[in-house]
Design a protein around this motif. Structure first.
Motif, PDB file in Angstrom:
ATOM      1  N   HIS A 190       0.780  -1.245   0.000  1.00  0.00           N
ATOM      2  CA  HIS A 190       0.000   0.000   0.000  1.00  0.00           C
ATOM      3  C   HIS A 190       0.805   1.285   0.000  1.00  0.00           C
ATOM      4  O   HIS A 190       0.220   2.360  -0.043  1.00  0.00           O
ATOM      5  N   TYR A 211     -13.033  -6.819   2.996  1.00  0.00           N
ATOM      6  CA  TYR A 211     -12.537  -7.703   4.060  1.00  0.00           C
ATOM      7  C   TYR A 211     -11.584  -6.954   4.989  1.00  0.00           C
ATOM      8  O   TYR A 211     -11.500  -7.237   6.174  1.00  0.00           O
ATOM      9  N   SER A 212     -10.833  -5.967   4.459  1.00  0.00           N
ATOM     10  CA  SER A 212      -9.806  -5.295   5.258  1.00  0.00           C
ATOM     11  C   SER A 212     -10.480  -4.399   6.304  1.00  0.00           C
ATOM     12  O   SER A 212     -11.468  -3.729   6.013  1.00  0.00           O
ATOM     13  N   GLY A 216     -12.794  -1.174  -3.456  1.00  0.00           N
ATOM     14  CA  GLY A 216     -12.250  -2.028  -2.404  1.00  0.00           C
ATOM     15  C   GLY A 216     -11.913  -3.450  -2.772  1.00  0.00           C
ATOM     16  O   GLY A 216     -11.686  -3.802  -3.924  1.00  0.00           O
ATOM     17  N   CYS A 217     -11.947  -4.253  -1.718  1.00  0.00           N
ATOM     18  CA  CYS A 217     -11.328  -5.577  -1.701  1.00  0.00           C
ATOM     19  C   CYS A 217     -12.064  -6.617  -2.544  1.00  0.00           C
ATOM     20  O   CYS A 217     -13.226  -6.462  -2.882  1.00  0.00           O
ATOM     21  N   THR A 218     -11.326  -7.721  -2.773  1.00  0.00           N
ATOM     22  CA  THR A 218     -11.953  -8.963  -3.219  1.00  0.00           C
ATOM     23  C   THR A 218     -11.851  -9.924  -2.037  1.00  0.00           C
ATOM     24  O   THR A 218     -10.868  -9.915  -1.317  1.00  0.00           O
ATOM     25  N   LYS A 233      -9.604  -1.650   7.394  1.00  0.00           N
ATOM     26  CA  LYS A 233      -9.637  -0.217   7.073  1.00  0.00           C
ATOM     27  C   LYS A 233     -10.805   0.142   6.151  1.00  0.00           C
ATOM     28  O   LYS A 233     -11.209   1.293   6.068  1.00  0.00           O
ATOM     29  N   CYS A 271      -2.776  -6.597   3.392  1.00  0.00           N
ATOM     30  CA  CYS A 271      -3.237  -7.463   2.313  1.00  0.00           C
ATOM     31  C   CYS A 271      -2.126  -8.369   1.796  1.00  0.00           C
ATOM     32  O   CYS A 271      -2.042  -8.636   0.598  1.00  0.00           O
ATOM     33  N   PHE A 280      -6.158  -8.833  -4.917  1.00  0.00           N
ATOM     34  CA  PHE A 280      -5.835  -9.563  -3.682  1.00  0.00           C
ATOM     35  C   PHE A 280      -5.975 -11.080  -3.838  1.00  0.00           C
ATOM     36  O   PHE A 280      -5.136 -11.849  -3.377  1.00  0.00           O
ATOM     37  N   CYS A 302      -7.110   1.742  -3.005  1.00  0.00           N
ATOM     38  CA  CYS A 302      -8.232   1.846  -2.060  1.00  0.00           C
ATOM     39  C   CYS A 302      -8.042   2.996  -1.074  1.00  0.00           C
ATOM     40  O   CYS A 302      -8.994   3.430  -0.452  1.00  0.00           O
ATOM     41  N   CYS A 351      -2.459  -5.745  -6.102  1.00  0.00           N
ATOM     42  CA  CYS A 351      -3.281  -5.076  -5.082  1.00  0.00           C
ATOM     43  C   CYS A 351      -3.203  -3.560  -5.226  1.00  0.00           C
ATOM     44  O   CYS A 351      -3.173  -3.041  -6.326  1.00  0.00           O
ATOM     45  N   CYS A 352      -3.134  -2.851  -4.089  1.00  0.00           N
ATOM     46  CA  CYS A 352      -3.291  -1.398  -4.171  1.00  0.00           C
ATOM     47  C   CYS A 352      -2.016  -0.660  -4.542  1.00  0.00           C
ATOM     48  O   CYS A 352      -2.077   0.363  -5.214  1.00  0.00           O
ATOM     49  N   GLY A 380      -9.009   0.594  -5.867  1.00  0.00           N
ATOM     50  CA  GLY A 380      -8.607  -0.665  -5.238  1.00  0.00           C
ATOM     51  C   GLY A 380      -8.718  -1.879  -6.132  1.00  0.00           C
ATOM     52  O   GLY A 380      -8.737  -1.791  -7.365  1.00  0.00           O
ATOM     53  N   CYS A 381      -8.822  -3.040  -5.462  1.00  0.00           N
ATOM     54  CA  CYS A 381      -8.828  -4.311  -6.180  1.00  0.00           C
ATOM     55  C   CYS A 381     -10.051  -4.459  -7.079  1.00  0.00           C
ATOM     56  O   CYS A 381     -10.027  -5.216  -8.048  1.00  0.00           O
TER      57      CYS A 381
HETATM   58  S1  SF4 Z   1      -7.374  -3.137   1.137  1.00  0.00           S
HETATM   59 FE1  SF4 Z   1      -8.803  -4.212  -0.175  1.00  0.00          FE
HETATM   60  S2  SF4 Z   1      -8.684  -3.031  -2.083  1.00  0.00           S
HETATM   61 FE2  SF4 Z   1      -6.826  -2.529  -0.942  1.00  0.00          FE
HETATM   62  S3  SF4 Z   1      -5.298  -4.037  -1.628  1.00  0.00           S
HETATM   63 FE3  SF4 Z   1      -6.312  -4.879   0.178  1.00  0.00          FE
HETATM   64  S4  SF4 Z   1      -7.882  -6.187  -0.720  1.00  0.00           S
HETATM   65 FE4  SF4 Z   1      -7.284  -4.772  -2.290  1.00  0.00          FE
END
Ligand code: SF4
Length: 406
Positions: free
Chosen positions: A16, A308-309, A200-202, A311, A90, A69, A272, A51-52, A230-231
């Motif tokens: 990140h 999932y994260s 955001g996340c996967t 943050k 991540c 991710f 993200c 990832c980010c 993000g992802c």
């Molecule tokens: S925080 Fe979420 S969007 Fe950012 S790298 Fe991790 S999994 Fe991907």
């Protein structure tokens, strides 16, 4: 993953903090290190993001992205990754032992995020090249001594990324008349129904990328412009929706705007941690006028369908506090019908903020978001589509005569 190149030294950076990645970019362009790679028999040094960190340098430098991710372990199984360097967040816990199986060098760089089984090369912000040069040399060393078979999936997807809130100005208003007016105009006239940040996340609890892709397809079909961080944007890039020709999947109104401007119906804004860019764009929309007095009045929403994260929750809460309806998927960490849950899902909106929403299926999420956007359009008095009347010279002269008479 098709951007991996068997004939080059492949380096992946994941995490990140852009400063590690920026320094590695400087190292891989150093003629001395390039010479070293050549001596090792490589055609060059190939750097990829994940990832980010990857989303950030994809936007800023056009560095290819090797996956989100959920792909961070899978990419090592290609055998083609000579080294993976990570900083914070991540980072899948199994990466170190997995890298060992394939002879891939695996480095942690941040003092707050060391891992068992990883080699730690600390990143000093005042002497960044000490860390990044060493990582590149270690990668060249692994290239020379590759022992595993290499199988690279030959899939590459093109996408146009890097639509910062500043760039949206130029994209819509042109070089000399940079402005958000065309965006607001098209929301008011109904060609664009609203704008939604899908971010955001996967999440490993759902099929990879499924919720993101299905949700975004449904939103653009309903004339909703999608902005991404993000992802999530990598899921959509793989599905081919970050290209201008993806506008054929959009509703007639959004399609017309995309075709006029030459932009995709889904715009990638960065990592993200760049969700603040989306809020700045919302503030610009309010400042430009015609869509209410605060961000809470805008026909917009935010959604992290596979968060999932931890943050992500903090980001979601500041988006809600800024006035935006924010939907999360997979799970939600409160208990329904408690005082706290009711405050998040209802009470905050009554206080003039946004509110939280939760759904698991992409069609449910889309329906909730579309209802919310229509509610906001109704309140703004722009629910019905209003066609823009194109005036010719005679119409203009008639107007001027009327104004003069008044
Ligand atoms: S925080 Fe979420 S969007 Fe950012 S790298 Fe991790 S999994 Fe991907």
């Amino acid at each position: 993953m098709g951007c991996l190149d068997e004939k080059q030294v492949n380096i992946i950076v994941n995490g990140h903090e852009p400063n590690l990645f920026e320094s590695i970019i400087a190292s891989v362009n150093d003629p001395k290190l390039l010479k070293e790679a050549e001596k090792a028999g490589a055609e060059g040094i190939n750097i990829l993001g994940m990832c980010c960190s990857g989303a950030e340098v994809l936007s800023r430098h056009g560095v290819p992205h090797a996956g989100n991710f959920m792909s961070t372990e899978a990419v090592l199984i290609t055998g083609a990754v000579d080294c993976m360097a990570v900083d914070v967040q991540c980072i899948m816990p199994a990466l170190a032992p997995l890298a060992e199986c394939y002879g891939t060098k695996f480095f942690t760089t941040n003092p707050r995020a060391k891992m068992e089984g990883a080699q730690h090369i600390e990143f000093d912000e005042f002497k960044p090249r000490q860390c990044s040069d060493k990582i590149v040399k270690e990668a060249i060393g692994r290239f020379k001594n590759r022992k595993v078979p290499i199988v690279i999936p030959q899939n590459k997807s093109l996408g146009i990324h890097g639509f910062s809130h500043e760039y949206i100005n130029y994209m819509l208003g042109g070089t000399f008349r940079a402005s958000y007016v065309p965006l607001n105009d098209n929301i008011i006239n109904g060609r664009i129904r609203g704008v939604v940040g899908v971010v955001g996340c996967t999440n490993p609890r759902v099929r990879q990328d499924y919720v993101h892709v299905e949700l975004v397809k449904e939103l653009i079909k309903n004339d909703i412009l999608v902005v991404q961080t993000g992802c999530s944007q990598i899921a959509l890039a793989k599905a081919g929706l970050m290209k201008p020709d993806a506008s054929v999947l959009a509703g007639d109104g959004l399609q017309e705007v995309c075709e006029t401007v030459g932009m995709p119906p889904v715009l990638g804004l960065g990592s993200c941690v760049d969700n603040s860019r989306i809020l700045i764009a919302c503030a610009e929309m309010v400042k430009t006028g015609g869509l209410g007095d605060s961000i809470a009045d805008l026909p917009v929403a935010g959604v992290a369908p596979e968060w999932y994260s931890e943050k992500a929750i903090a980001i979601g809460q500041y988006v809600v506090a800024s006035g935006i309806y924010t939907v999360f998927g997979v799970t939600f960490p409160t208990i329904a019908d408690t005082k706290f849950h009711n405050l998040l899902f209802d009470g905050l909106e009554k206080q003039g903020f946004g509110k939280w929403g939760f759904a698991k299926e992409p069609d449910q999420m889309a329906a909730m978001i579309i209802d919310h956007i229509d509610k906001k359009r109704e309140a703004l008095g722009i629910m019905g589509e209003r066609e823009r009347v194109l005036m010719d010279m005679a119409d203009r002269q008639a107007l001027e005569v009327e104004e003069a008479a008044e």
